[in-house]
Scaffold this motif. Structure first.
Motif, short mmCIF file in Angstrom:
data_model
loop_
_atom_site.label_atom_id
_atom_site.label_comp_id
_atom_site.label_asym_id
_atom_site.label_seq_id
_atom_site.Cartn_x
_atom_site.Cartn_y
_atom_site.Cartn_z
N PHE A 1 0.80 -1.21 0.00
CA PHE A 1 0.00 0.00 0.00
C PHE A 1 0.84 1.27 0.00
N GLY A 2 2.14 1.12 -0.14
CA GLY A 2 3.01 2.29 -0.22
C GLY A 2 3.04 3.14 1.02
N GLU A 3 2.69 2.53 2.16
CA GLU A 3 2.74 3.31 3.41
C GLU A 3 4.18 3.54 3.80
N LYS A 4 4.45 4.72 4.34
CA LYS A 4 5.83 5.08 4.65
C LYS A 4 6.31 4.40 5.93
N ILE A 5 7.58 4.00 5.90
CA ILE A 5 8.22 3.49 7.10
C ILE A 5 9.17 4.56 7.60
N ASP A 6 8.84 5.14 8.77
CA ASP A 6 9.76 6.14 9.31
C ASP A 6 10.48 5.59 10.53
N ILE A 7 11.35 6.42 11.08
CA ILE A 7 12.23 5.96 12.16
C ILE A 7 11.44 5.49 13.37
N ARG A 8 10.24 6.12 13.60
CA ARG A 8 9.46 5.72 14.76
C ARG A 8 8.96 4.29 14.62
N LEU A 9 8.55 3.91 13.40
CA LEU A 9 8.09 2.55 13.17
C LEU A 9 9.22 1.56 13.42
N VAL A 10 10.40 1.88 12.89
CA VAL A 10 11.54 0.97 13.02
C VAL A 10 11.94 0.83 14.49
N LEU A 11 12.00 1.98 15.19
CA LEU A 11 12.38 1.97 16.60
C LEU A 11 11.35 1.17 17.41
N GLY A 12 10.08 1.49 17.16
CA GLY A 12 9.02 0.78 17.86
C GLY A 12 9.07 -0.72 17.60
N ALA A 13 9.29 -1.08 16.33
CA ALA A 13 9.34 -2.49 15.95
C ALA A 13 10.49 -3.20 16.67
N ILE A 14 11.65 -2.55 16.73
CA ILE A 14 12.81 -3.17 17.40
C ILE A 14 12.51 -3.39 18.88
N ILE A 15 11.92 -2.37 19.52
CA ILE A 15 11.61 -2.50 20.94
C ILE A 15 10.59 -3.62 21.16
N MET A 16 9.58 -3.68 20.29
CA MET A 16 8.57 -4.73 20.40
C MET A 16 9.20 -6.11 20.25
#
Lengths: 117, 115
Positions: free
Chosen positions: A91-106
């Motif tokens: 769907f072309g949704e953007k991946i920003d630093i918050r998503l990556v950081l949140g994903a790593i913490i999760m």
């Protein structure tokens, strides 16, 4: 309690179940996004979504037989993470630093819960 | 404004109910079944998925009044419910490591979903 091979199989199935659940939500979004209501595409994607949920439900019971609820439920983080990945690729949704950081913490949290014996 | 709080309550209650359904499914999974069909066509599993269907409807309603960005945070509460239910009703051990892990999952979810 169970043999090591059963253990590995159970966790593999857990992972697959989370992937199926995530794919199901992708299908739901496909059904609702760029298709007019009640077109063939809408029904096809919706049916696929339901089918995937059905398979997920069957596998989830098998998983719960071998894995404690806390550990199994913590794997729901994979659904969120797949959501980001599929959101970006389909769907072309953007991946920003918050998503990556949140994903790593999760992911760290999930590993802590699962590797606690 | 009253509607918004009601929708929020509906959504949060749905997250709690979802944890209850997981308890039902786990309880049933822990029992030995004579047939494969029996493992799925029984009171607990059917009730659990019926409740999940109702929760979907509840969320469809709530999403009319709530921003979709709120959903991950509401989902995060279900981790708390599952932890409490599994400790007190399923007698699963909750260690400090597990609590830390669950806290990290919730923090990560919040960080990822804040726009």
């Amino acid at each position: 309690m169970s043999k090591p091979s059963t253990h590995i199989k159970a966790y593999a199935m857990l992972h697959i179940s989370m992937l199926l659940y995530a794919l199901s939500t992708v299908c739901m979004k496909m059904a609702s996004s760029n298709n007019t209501a009640f077109s063939i595409n809408f029904f096809a994607y919706y049916a696929l979504a339901i089918f995937l949920l059905f398979v997920y439900a069957i596998i989830w019971q098998m998983v719960l037989k071998h894995i404690p609820l806390n550990k199994a439920y913590s794997a729901k983080t994979m659904v969120v993470i797949y959501g980001f990945i599929f959101g970006a690729s389909f769907f072309g949704e953007k991946i920003d630093i918050r998503l990556v950081l949140g994903a790593i913490i999760m992911l760290c949290g999930m590993f802590l819960v699962i590797h606690d014996d | 404004m009253m509607t918004n709080y009601f929708a929020l309550f509906i959504s949060l209650f749905g997250a709690f109910l979802a944890a209850i359904t997981q308890y039902l499914l786990k309880k049933e999974a822990s029992i030995e079944h004579s047939s494969l069909i029996g493992a799925y066509l029984n009171l607990r599993v059917i009730s659990a998925y019926t409740i999940l269907l109702i929760i979907t409807a509840m969320n469809l309603y709530a999403l009319k009044f709530l921003p979709i960005s709120l959903m991950p945070m509401i989902e995060a509460t279900s981790f708390i419910h599952v932890a409490i239910i599994s400790h007190f009703f399923l007698h699963e051990k909750i260690s400090k490591k597990k609590i830390l892990g669950l806290v990290l999952i919730m923090i990560g979810l919040l960080i990822a979903s804040i726009r």
